[in-house]
Design a protein around this motif. Structure first.
Motif, PDB file in Angstrom:
ATOM      1  N   ASP A 187      47.522  54.452  56.776  1.00  0.00           N
ATOM      2  CA  ASP A 187      48.333  54.369  55.558  1.00  0.00           C
ATOM      3  C   ASP A 187      49.096  53.052  55.430  1.00  0.00           C
ATOM      4  OD1 ASP A 187      50.118  54.768  57.587  1.00  0.00           O
ATOM      5  OD2 ASP A 187      51.100  56.520  56.716  1.00  0.00           O
ATOM      6  N   HIS A 188      48.838  52.098  56.330  1.00  0.00           N
ATOM      7  CA  HIS A 188      49.511  50.799  56.218  1.00  0.00           C
ATOM      8  C   HIS A 188      48.957  50.018  55.032  1.00  0.00           C
ATOM      9  CE1 HIS A 188      51.358  46.997  57.310  1.00  0.00           C
ATOM     10  NE2 HIS A 188      50.174  46.415  57.250  1.00  0.00           N
ATOM     11  N   GLN A 189      49.856  49.518  54.180  1.00  0.00           N
ATOM     12  CA  GLN A 189      49.457  48.704  53.043  1.00  0.00           C
ATOM     13  C   GLN A 189      49.790  47.244  53.333  1.00  0.00           C
ATOM     14  OE1 GLN A 189      47.773  49.363  50.225  1.00  0.00           O
ATOM     15  NE2 GLN A 189      47.944  47.234  49.567  1.00  0.00           N
ATOM     16  N   PRO A 190      48.779  46.396  53.559  1.00  0.00           N
ATOM     17  CA  PRO A 190      49.071  44.995  53.903  1.00  0.00           C
ATOM     18  C   PRO A 190      49.658  44.232  52.729  1.00  0.00           C
ATOM     19  CG  PRO A 190      46.707  45.327  53.571  1.00  0.00           C
ATOM     20  CD  PRO A 190      47.340  46.689  53.522  1.00  0.00           C
ATOM     21  N   ASP A 191      50.492  43.253  53.048  1.00  0.00           N
ATOM     22  CA  ASP A 191      51.072  42.405  52.005  1.00  0.00           C
ATOM     23  C   ASP A 191      50.023  41.479  51.405  1.00  0.00           C
ATOM     24  OD1 ASP A 191      53.590  43.490  52.426  1.00  0.00           O
ATOM     25  OD2 ASP A 191      54.074  42.033  53.990  1.00  0.00           O
ATOM     26  N   GLN A 192      49.010  41.155  52.198  1.00  0.00           N
ATOM     27  CA  GLN A 192      47.946  40.264  51.748  1.00  0.00           C
ATOM     28  C   GLN A 192      46.610  40.945  52.007  1.00  0.00           C
ATOM     29  OE1 GLN A 192      47.707  36.608  53.930  1.00  0.00           O
ATOM     30  NE2 GLN A 192      46.273  35.640  52.512  1.00  0.00           N
ATOM     31  N   ILE A 193      45.730  40.913  51.008  1.00  0.00           N
ATOM     32  CA  ILE A 193      44.407  41.504  51.142  1.00  0.00           C
ATOM     33  C   ILE A 193      43.423  40.413  51.550  1.00  0.00           C
ATOM     34  CG2 ILE A 193      42.554  42.763  50.008  1.00  0.00           C
ATOM     35  CD1 ILE A 193      45.047  44.428  50.266  1.00  0.00           C
ATOM     36  N   LEU A 194      42.775  40.618  52.672  1.00  0.00           N
ATOM     37  CA  LEU A 194      41.828  39.628  53.180  1.00  0.00           C
ATOM     38  C   LEU A 194      40.388  40.018  52.854  1.00  0.00           C
ATOM     39  CD1 LEU A 194      43.410  39.077  56.723  1.00  0.00           C
ATOM     40  CD2 LEU A 194      43.707  37.661  54.675  1.00  0.00           C
ATOM     41  N   GLU A 195      39.553  39.010  52.648  1.00  0.00           N
ATOM     42  CA  GLU A 195      38.106  39.159  52.480  1.00  0.00           C
ATOM     43  C   GLU A 195      37.712  40.007  51.267  1.00  0.00           C
ATOM     44  OE1 GLU A 195      36.266  37.317  54.071  1.00  0.00           O
ATOM     45  OE2 GLU A 195      37.387  36.745  55.848  1.00  0.00           O
ATOM     46  N   ARG A 196      38.570  40.029  50.241  1.00  0.00           N
ATOM     47  CA  ARG A 196      38.229  40.726  48.994  1.00  0.00           C
ATOM     48  C   ARG A 196      38.599  39.842  47.797  1.00  0.00           C
ATOM     49  NH1 ARG A 196      34.206  43.486  50.157  1.00  0.00           N
ATOM     50  NH2 ARG A 196      34.452  45.527  51.144  1.00  0.00           N
ATOM     51  N   ASP A 197      38.441  38.535  47.933  1.00  0.00           N
ATOM     52  CA  ASP A 197      38.832  37.607  46.868  1.00  0.00           C
ATOM     53  C   ASP A 197      38.046  37.848  45.581  1.00  0.00           C
ATOM     54  OD1 ASP A 197      40.572  36.503  48.656  1.00  0.00           O
ATOM     55  OD2 ASP A 197      39.391  34.698  49.051  1.00  0.00           O
ATOM     56  N   GLU A 198      36.750  38.079  45.695  1.00  0.00           N
ATOM     57  CA  GLU A 198      35.921  38.272  44.496  1.00  0.00           C
ATOM     58  C   GLU A 198      36.325  39.526  43.746  1.00  0.00           C
ATOM     59  OE1 GLU A 198      31.211  38.961  43.327  1.00  0.00           O
ATOM     60  OE2 GLU A 198      31.730  38.061  45.261  1.00  0.00           O
ATOM     61  N   GLU A 199      36.547  40.610  44.474  1.00  0.00           N
ATOM     62  CA  GLU A 199      36.943  41.869  43.838  1.00  0.00           C
ATOM     63  C   GLU A 199      38.318  41.742  43.190  1.00  0.00           C
ATOM     64  OE1 GLU A 199      33.951  42.681  46.986  1.00  0.00           O
ATOM     65  OE2 GLU A 199      35.784  41.499  46.867  1.00  0.00           O
ATOM     66  N   ILE A 200      39.242  41.050  43.856  1.00  0.00           N
ATOM     67  CA  ILE A 200      40.578  40.838  43.288  1.00  0.00           C
ATOM     68  C   ILE A 200      40.489  40.008  42.016  1.00  0.00           C
ATOM     69  CG2 ILE A 200      42.764  39.616  43.682  1.00  0.00           C
ATOM     70  CD1 ILE A 200      42.618  40.583  46.589  1.00  0.00           C
ATOM     71  N   ASP A 201      39.615  39.022  42.006  1.00  0.00           N
ATOM     72  CA  ASP A 201      39.461  38.188  40.815  1.00  0.00           C
ATOM     73  C   ASP A 201      38.914  38.999  39.643  1.00  0.00           C
ATOM     74  OD1 ASP A 201      39.646  35.495  39.663  1.00  0.00           O
ATOM     75  OD2 ASP A 201      37.470  35.634  39.474  1.00  0.00           O
ATOM     76  N   GLN A 202      37.947  39.885  39.901  1.00  0.00           N
ATOM     77  CA  GLN A 202      37.422  40.759  38.849  1.00  0.00           C
ATOM     78  C   GLN A 202      38.521  41.692  38.327  1.00  0.00           C
ATOM     79  OE1 GLN A 202      33.862  41.903  41.505  1.00  0.00           O
ATOM     80  NE2 GLN A 202      33.083  42.223  39.453  1.00  0.00           N
ATOM     81  N   TYR A 203      39.295  42.225  39.225  1.00  0.00           N
ATOM     82  CA  TYR A 203      40.404  43.113  38.874  1.00  0.00           C
ATOM     83  C   TYR A 203      41.412  42.358  37.996  1.00  0.00           C
ATOM     84  CZ  TYR A 203      41.991  47.769  40.485  1.00  0.00           C
ATOM     85  OH  TYR A 203      42.287  49.099  40.586  1.00  0.00           O
ATOM     86  N   ARG A 204      41.723  41.139  38.404  1.00  0.00           N
ATOM     87  CA  ARG A 204      42.708  40.325  37.686  1.00  0.00           C
ATOM     88  C   ARG A 204      42.287  40.101  36.237  1.00  0.00           C
ATOM     89  NH1 ARG A 204      43.865  34.627  37.175  1.00  0.00           N
ATOM     90  NH2 ARG A 204      41.802  34.170  38.033  1.00  0.00           N
ATOM     91  N   HIS A 205      41.024  39.774  36.025  1.00  0.00           N
ATOM     92  CA  HIS A 205      40.530  39.553  34.665  1.00  0.00           C
ATOM     93  C   HIS A 205      40.527  40.845  33.850  1.00  0.00           C
ATOM     94  CE1 HIS A 205      39.453  35.324  34.789  1.00  0.00           C
ATOM     95  NE2 HIS A 205      38.949  35.502  35.999  1.00  0.00           N
ATOM     96  N   ALA A 206      40.235  41.966  34.506  1.00  0.00           N
ATOM     97  CA  ALA A 206      40.200  43.243  33.791  1.00  0.00           C
ATOM     98  C   ALA A 206      41.577  43.664  33.296  1.00  0.00           C
ATOM     99  CB  ALA A 206      39.620  44.329  34.701  1.00  0.00           C
ATOM    100  N   LEU A 207      42.634  43.282  34.021  1.00  0.00           N
ATOM    101  CA  LEU A 207      43.983  43.739  33.685  1.00  0.00           C
ATOM    102  C   LEU A 207      44.839  42.692  32.991  1.00  0.00           C
ATOM    103  CD1 LEU A 207      44.859  45.696  36.952  1.00  0.00           C
ATOM    104  CD2 LEU A 207      44.025  46.627  34.797  1.00  0.00           C
ATOM    105  N   GLN A 208      44.299  41.515  32.738  1.00  0.00           N
ATOM    106  CA  GLN A 208      45.128  40.433  32.211  1.00  0.00           C
ATOM    107  C   GLN A 208      45.686  40.714  30.811  1.00  0.00           C
ATOM    108  OE1 GLN A 208      42.811  36.848  31.914  1.00  0.00           O
ATOM    109  NE2 GLN A 208      41.104  37.843  30.876  1.00  0.00           N
ATOM    110  N   ASP A 209      45.012  41.554  30.025  1.00  0.00           N
ATOM    111  CA  ASP A 209      45.523  41.872  28.686  1.00  0.00           C
ATOM    112  C   ASP A 209      46.904  42.503  28.725  1.00  0.00           C
ATOM    113  OD1 ASP A 209      43.414  40.850  27.242  1.00  0.00           O
ATOM    114  OD2 ASP A 209      42.299  42.732  27.169  1.00  0.00           O
ATOM    115  N   VAL A 210      47.214  43.183  29.818  1.00  0.00           N
ATOM    116  CA  VAL A 210      48.521  43.838  29.947  1.00  0.00           C
ATOM    117  C   VAL A 210      49.650  42.814  29.854  1.00  0.00           C
ATOM    118  CG1 VAL A 210      50.003  45.157  31.513  1.00  0.00           C
ATOM    119  CG2 VAL A 210      47.572  45.734  31.310  1.00  0.00           C
ATOM    120  N   LEU A 211      49.414  41.607  30.328  1.00  0.00           N
ATOM    121  CA  LEU A 211      50.449  40.566  30.322  1.00  0.00           C
ATOM    122  C   LEU A 211      50.833  40.124  28.920  1.00  0.00           C
ATOM    123  CD1 LEU A 211      49.095  38.329  33.225  1.00  0.00           C
ATOM    124  CD2 LEU A 211      50.779  40.177  33.367  1.00  0.00           C
TER     125      LEU A 211
END
Length: 399
Positions: A22-46
């Motif tokens: 259940d530990h939630q890391p402050d930094q996510i490693l080795e998932r840069d591509e997935e994070i980038d896809q996520y970022r683009h999907a949610l950017q409209d919220v901003l």
């Protein structure tokens, strides 16, 4: 008189919780591509716009939930700096074993004012629950992101994915915006949805692939730096844990478990360092523990069928037809004072499910018009471990 803990003076662990599930890391490693896809999907919220729906696919232990938690926290932090963004409310639910009514009711109760009565467990229908949900969403306003973990386990998921994402466009809500985030271990989940849901969902799909050994080494090295006293975890231990997990399922959770249990093995042996030999010993312990959890997650009759298959395997009589398994299963069920399933079809359905879950091998036999076509089943696990796990489960008193 010295107590049982009085001789414990030091530990190679400095922050063992870093290696917990259940530990939630402050930094996510080795998932840069997935994070980038996520970022683009949610950017409209901003910019105060309705968020895209997002579906995440991948086996357990590949970082889907950890990345989602990381992205939700980052988004909530960022909107406080954006003048065009609405307040963002995140709601997280696990759908495993839940009905649609239960899920919607849980959402409603999480939105109700502090002193309001809870939405009733029974007496009303799913349509009533949706109506109250829309009322509460509009009462609060802002942007609501609803995270449904294990969404593929939800009954009537078509209704959920047809109703909620369209709530604003068809006028059920006017003062709020809703985005759905679904997390599934099943890569083919979308194929099971109805055509009308597929046409209207318009989601961003993010697929999480298994980690390779190099990626797992990066993740483990970071965890080891924070979990162990400096200099007490060898690189050989990290490399062995990463290699084992990469060869198996590419599962980060498994790799982290190996490192934690390896540390525990070293501690019990009063060793000052964790090396690859401790990871080798940890492998059996972790595999047994995971198998124990997987078996105990099955229904009572599925567990009895696994126990039956283990006995058949031990007696050298596998693979076996479902009729043979049924006869043996009835005896096993009666030995545990359980009323057995009575139809061959119900047995076959359970055997098919256990095959799909990887517990059983299934072989298709076709002997032509005279002999017919049928399946034979064989346990795909160590039968002794299955029997021991079942004995442990039966010996444990019911809560």
């Amino acid at each position: 008189m010295a107590g049982p803990f009085s001789d414990i003076e030091r530990s190679i662990f400095v922050s063992k919780e870093v290696l917990s599930e259940d530990h939630q890391p402050d930094q996510i490693l080795e998932r840069d591509e997935e994070i980038d896809q996520y970022r683009h999907a949610l950017q409209d919220v901003l910019f105060g716009r309705t968020p895209q729906n997002v579906m995440l696919y991948g086996k357990a232990g590949l970082g889907k939930t950890a990345v989602t938690t990381y992205m939700m926290e980052a988004l909530q932090d960022e909107v406080t700096k954006r003048p065009d963004a609405d307040d963002v409310h995140v709601h997280e639910l696990n759908c495993n074993g839940k009905s649609l009514y239960t899920v919607v009711r849980t959402l409603v109760n999480g939105l109700l004012p502090e002193h309001a009565s809870e939405f009733p467990k029974r007496g009303l229908g799913t349509a009533d629950a949706f109506e109250e949900l829309y009322t509460q969403l509009d009462r609060i306003g802002g942007t609501h992101l609803v995270v449904f973990d294990e969404i593929d386990h939800l009954d009537d998921v078509d209704t959920l994915l047809y109703e909620l994402p369209r709530a604003r466009s068809i006028g059920h809500i006017t003062n709020s915006k809703v985005g759905v985030i679904g997390i599934s271990n099943n890569y083919t989940f979308r194929q099971s949805l109805s055509p009308k849901v597929k046409d209207t969902l318009m989601e961003t799909e993010i697929s999480f692939s298994p980690y390779d050994a190099s990626e797992l080494r990066t993740i483990l090295a970071d965890r080891a730096d924070r979990a162990f006293v400096e200099g007490t975890c060898d690189d050989s231990a990290i490399a062995r844990a990463a290699a084992i997990a990469a060869k198996d399922r590419g599962n980060a959770r498994q790799a982290i478990d190996l490192l934690r249990v390896g540390g525990e093995v070293a501690t019990r042996g009063d060793d000052e360092r964790v090396d690859d030999s401790h990871i080798v010993k940890a492998q059996e312990l972790v595999q047994r523990g995971r198998l124990r959890n997987r078996i105990r997650d099955q229904t009572q009759h599925a567990q009895l069928l696994l126990e039956t298959a283990a006995y058949i395997e031990q007696q050298g009589e596998s693979p076996a037809r479902s009729r043979t398994i049924k006869d043996r299963y009835e005896a096993v069920a009666e030995s545990h004072a359980v009323d057995p399933l009575t139809t061959l079809k119900s047995i076959q359905n359970h055997l098919s499910d256990l095959h799909m879950l990887g517990f059983l091998q299934r072989r298709d036999r076709n002997h032509g018009e005279g002999g017919g076509r049928y399946y034979e089943y064989q346990l795909d696990l160590d039968p002794q471990i299955v029997v021991e796990i079942r004995q442990e489960a039966e010996a444990k008193p019911s809560p």
